[in-house]
Scaffold this motif. Structure first.
Motif, short mmCIF file in Angstrom:
data_model
loop_
_atom_site.label_atom_id
_atom_site.label_comp_id
_atom_site.label_asym_id
_atom_site.label_seq_id
_atom_site.Cartn_x
_atom_site.Cartn_y
_atom_site.Cartn_z
N PRO A 1 -3.06 -10.97 23.90
CA PRO A 1 -1.70 -11.49 23.75
C PRO A 1 -0.67 -10.89 24.69
CG PRO A 1 -2.21 -9.93 21.99
CD PRO A 1 -3.46 -10.12 22.77
N TRP A 2 -0.94 -9.74 25.36
CA TRP A 2 0.09 -9.10 26.15
C TRP A 2 -0.43 -8.80 27.55
CZ3 TRP A 2 4.16 -10.05 23.56
CH2 TRP A 2 4.17 -9.96 22.16
N MET A 3 0.51 -8.55 28.45
CA MET A 3 0.15 -8.21 29.82
C MET A 3 -0.41 -6.79 29.89
SD MET A 3 3.49 -9.73 31.81
CE MET A 3 2.98 -9.07 33.39
N GLY A 4 -1.48 -6.63 30.68
CA GLY A 4 -2.05 -5.31 30.88
C GLY A 4 -1.38 -4.59 32.04
N ARG A 5 -1.83 -3.35 32.28
CA ARG A 5 -1.23 -2.55 33.35
C ARG A 5 -1.41 -3.22 34.70
NH1 ARG A 5 -2.98 3.62 33.56
NH2 ARG A 5 -1.94 3.45 31.52
N SER B 1 28.24 -14.88 29.85
CA SER B 1 27.33 -15.61 28.97
C SER B 1 25.99 -15.88 29.63
CB SER B 1 27.98 -16.93 28.53
OG SER B 1 28.07 -17.83 29.61
N LEU B 2 25.97 -15.93 30.97
CA LEU B 2 24.70 -16.09 31.67
C LEU B 2 23.81 -14.87 31.42
CD1 LEU B 2 25.86 -17.58 35.10
CD2 LEU B 2 24.81 -18.79 33.19
N LEU B 3 24.42 -13.69 31.47
CA LEU B 3 23.65 -12.47 31.19
C LEU B 3 23.16 -12.46 29.74
CD1 LEU B 3 25.91 -9.83 32.99
CD2 LEU B 3 23.73 -10.74 33.79
N ILE B 4 24.02 -12.87 28.82
CA ILE B 4 23.64 -12.88 27.41
C ILE B 4 22.55 -13.92 27.16
CG2 ILE B 4 24.47 -13.35 25.08
CD1 ILE B 4 27.20 -12.28 26.00
N GLY B 5 22.74 -15.12 27.70
CA GLY B 5 21.75 -16.16 27.51
C GLY B 5 20.40 -15.78 28.10
N ASN B 6 20.41 -15.10 29.25
CA ASN B 6 19.17 -14.66 29.87
C ASN B 6 18.45 -13.64 29.01
OD1 ASN B 6 17.57 -15.11 32.13
ND2 ASN B 6 18.26 -13.26 33.13
N THR B 7 19.21 -12.73 28.38
CA THR B 7 18.61 -11.75 27.48
C THR B 7 18.04 -12.42 26.23
OG1 THR B 7 20.20 -10.10 28.26
CG2 THR B 7 19.03 -9.62 26.21
N LEU B 8 18.80 -13.37 25.67
CA LEU B 8 18.30 -14.11 24.50
C LEU B 8 17.03 -14.87 24.84
CD1 LEU B 8 21.62 -15.52 22.98
CD2 LEU B 8 20.16 -13.73 22.03
N LEU B 9 16.97 -15.39 26.07
CA LEU B 9 15.79 -16.12 26.51
C LEU B 9 14.55 -15.24 26.45
CD1 LEU B 9 14.98 -18.91 27.80
CD2 LEU B 9 15.18 -17.76 30.00
N LEU B 10 14.67 -14.00 26.92
CA LEU B 10 13.54 -13.07 26.89
C LEU B 10 13.20 -12.67 25.46
CD1 LEU B 10 11.59 -11.29 28.58
CD2 LEU B 10 13.33 -9.50 28.43
N VAL B 11 14.23 -12.35 24.67
CA VAL B 11 14.00 -11.88 23.30
C VAL B 11 13.32 -12.96 22.45
CG1 VAL B 11 15.16 -11.16 21.17
CG2 VAL B 11 15.88 -10.22 23.37
N LEU B 12 13.72 -14.20 22.66
CA LEU B 12 13.16 -15.28 21.84
C LEU B 12 11.79 -15.73 22.32
CD1 LEU B 12 16.36 -17.51 21.36
CD2 LEU B 12 15.25 -16.04 19.66
N ASN B 13 11.56 -15.74 23.62
CA ASN B 13 10.34 -16.35 24.14
C ASN B 13 9.20 -15.39 24.38
OD1 ASN B 13 10.80 -19.36 24.71
ND2 ASN B 13 12.63 -18.45 25.58
N LEU B 14 9.48 -14.12 24.68
CA LEU B 14 8.39 -13.18 24.93
C LEU B 14 7.51 -12.99 23.69
CD1 LEU B 14 7.14 -11.45 27.09
CD2 LEU B 14 8.62 -9.56 26.39
N PRO B 15 8.08 -12.79 22.49
CA PRO B 15 7.20 -12.69 21.31
C PRO B 15 6.48 -14.00 20.99
CG PRO B 15 9.38 -11.77 20.87
CD PRO B 15 9.49 -12.53 22.14
N LEU B 16 7.03 -15.12 21.47
CA LEU B 16 6.40 -16.41 21.17
C LEU B 16 5.29 -16.77 22.14
CD1 LEU B 16 9.54 -18.60 20.30
CD2 LEU B 16 7.88 -17.62 18.71
N ALA B 17 5.06 -15.96 23.18
CA ALA B 17 4.04 -16.29 24.18
C ALA B 17 2.65 -16.49 23.55
CB ALA B 17 4.00 -15.22 25.27
N PRO B 18 2.17 -15.55 22.70
CA PRO B 18 0.87 -15.81 22.07
C PRO B 18 0.86 -17.05 21.19
CG PRO B 18 1.50 -13.50 21.85
CD PRO B 18 2.72 -14.24 22.32
N LEU B 19 1.99 -17.32 20.52
CA LEU B 19 2.06 -18.50 19.66
C LEU B 19 1.98 -19.79 20.49
CD1 LEU B 19 2.49 -19.69 16.83
CD2 LEU B 19 4.95 -19.58 17.25
N TRP B 20 2.72 -19.82 21.62
CA TRP B 20 2.62 -20.99 22.51
C TRP B 20 1.19 -21.14 23.02
CZ3 TRP B 20 6.07 -24.59 22.49
CH2 TRP B 20 7.41 -24.31 22.34
#
Length: 522
Positions: A239-243, A361-380
């Protein structure tokens, strides 16, 4: 320091609970519509324009910024999982991302896309904050001859340098340029290759072409080989990126950012060209170049970073000059004007609160994008556990929905089938897909820039080389063409190893000759 102070004021405004809610809504909507083939961020912003009329301008543009970044990332999701670009800038991601998914590394591909998008978007936004005025001045000085030379270099790279068969590369490029010619001539208004069909008077939408070639073509190819190959569930993998994934992704993230931002900041630029150039650069620099065409993580990290850096760069000409670079920026310009705000040199002084809150807001939206989508990568990635008949039935449904939604014309469904059959034929005969897509995207732009350059010089061909940048680029093109020929004559064994085999270019999951080889072996 003044820019930092103003950005801090913008962050204070954007971090209010209500504005954070609008940013989160924008990111979620943008990611969702980016996942649907053909329904990109531009259409999402256009559909939501009437809804935002009752909002304050600051809230409306905070949500639009979230949709923009979310759509850019959402397009990579279907490119990686289903080989179906959500919008034209995600075409390059499909080349390696889908191969990674086929090898059970879908989660790693989605993760590197999310992190690369975050890094590129953050750096790009900060560059907009600090260097927007200077970059706007430089962008205005780049003329049509230089644009034409850069696009010609991209075509030379994809046909003469990267493929093992130049003939097949030029055939695919010719097909793409021909498709790009369909429609009315921009100068004379005469129809070209429209076959007296009024619905072909306008140019064929790139989304219809890309979805047909990639999604429908692959679905037909898989269906044609289901009897030869047993049905199998594609493994999801770790589910996650390796070294090693991190080590191989850092460089492409930074290089993709450096390529994407200038193209976004240049009027008439866009994300397609830098994503292609990033892919080419990473393939030339990669230590494991043999993996390209078979699922190289660099081929996902670089183009995705270039895509989001270009998205950030588009705010430079939009805010400083009032020049929209992309379709989404055009709609945002219309929305600004609807609020009585005219982008241009005076925007940052007359509407400073709006501008700096938008950038924050671009900085905030970009951070939200990572926070919301990175944990969802295995689910996708678990979407790939769906059996292939059901999976590709869903792909065809969403591909048809995306093609119809692009222009809301049933005729586009017919075009989708035609391009799907073309994609199937290209896979069957081993023609690379990349030159065709590049020809469709860059062909009309090349025609426009060439006519602009000739119009400025009153038809004199010297007008095509009257800029220093254009001369430099043409010199690079000559080197790209001549050096491999010289090396092949001096060292006959060097040229084949320096190139990538042609089956690394198509986006089909298997080489067209593979079924026949396996059948012969049996």
């Amino acid at each position: 320091m003044e820019s930092l102070s103003l950005l801090g004021d913008g962050l204070a405004t954007a971090l209010t609970p209500e504005n954070l809610l609008w940013a989160a809504i924008g990111v979620l909507l943008g990611t969702f519509v980016g996942v649907l083939p053909g329904i990109g961020p531009a259409m999402a912003v256009a559909l939501l324009l009437p809804v935002t009329f009752g909002l304050e301008p600051t809230q409306a543009f905070i949500m639009f910024a979230g949709i923009y970044y979310g759509g850019m990332y959402g397009g990579s999701t279907t490119s990686i999982l289903l080989n179906t670009p959500g919008e034209s800038a995600s075409v390059m991601t499909a080349l390696e991302g889908n191969r990674m998914a086929k090898k059970g590394r879908a989660a790693q591909a989605l993760a590197t896309a999310a992190i690369g998008s975050f890094i590129a978007g953050t750096i790009g936004t900060l560059l907009v904050v600090f260097f927007a005025p200077a970059l706007a001045e430089v962008a205005v000085e780049i003329g049509a001859p230089s644009y034409l030379a850069i696009m010609l270099m991209a075509m030379v790279l994809v046909t003469s340098v990267l493929g093992s068969s130049r003939l097949r590369g030029f055939i695919a490029l010719f097909l793409g340029l021909t498709i790009g010619l369909v429609g009315l001539d921009l100068n004379t208004g005469q129809p070209r290759l429209s076959f007296d069909q009024p619905l072909l008077a306008d140019r064929i939408d790139i989304v219809v072409v890309a979805v047909g070639i990639f999604a429908v073509g692959e679905a037909l190819w898989v269906a044609a080989h289901l009897r030869r190959k047993p049905l199998s569930v594609i493994p999801v993998g770790r589910p996650w990126m390796g070294r090693d994934d991190w080590r191989r992704s850092v460089g492409p993230w930074l290089r993709g950012t450096a390529l994407g931002f200038p193209f976004g900041a240049v009027p008439a630029g866009g994300a397609e060209t830098p994503t292609f150039l990033s892919y080419v650069l990473e393939r030339r620099l990669a230590r494991k170049g043999h993996e390209f065409g078979h699922g190289a993580i660099e081929g996902v990290a670089g183009p995705e970073a270039a895509n989001n850096a270009s998205a950030a760069g588009t705010f430079v000409p939009l805010l400083a000059l009032g020049l929209p670079v992309t379709a989404t920026a055009t709609i945002m310009l219309a929305a600004l004007q609807g609020y009585g705000i005219q982008p241009g040199p005076q925007l940052m002084t007359e509407h400073a609160d709006l501008v700096w809150t938008l950038l924050a807001s671009l900085l905030i939206g970009n951070t939200l994008l990572l926070v919301l989508n990175l944990p969802l990568a295995p689910l996708w990635a678990k979407l790939l556990r769906i059996p292939r008949p059901y999976l590709y039935a869903g792909i065809l449904f969403f591909a048809s929905l995306g093609a119809y939604t692009a222009n809301q014309q049933p005729f586009d469904l017919f075009l989708l089938l035609v391009f799907g059959l073309l994609g199937l034929a290209m896979r069957r005969f081993g023609l690379p897909v990349l030159p065709l897509i590049l020809g469709v995207i860059l062909g009309p732009l090349m025609e426009t820039k060439m006519r602009e350059a000739l119009a400025i010089s009153d038809g004199d061909l010297n007008g095509l080389v009257d800029e220093p940048l254009a001369v430099i680029v043409y010199g690079v093109i000559v080197l790209l063409v001549v050096v491999p020929l010289v090396l092949s004559r001096v060292r006959p064994g060097a040229a084949p190893t320096a190139r990538v085999a042609e089956d690394t270019i198509p986006t089909d999951p298997t080489d067209p000759r593979e079924p026949r080889e396996k059948e012969t072996a049996r």
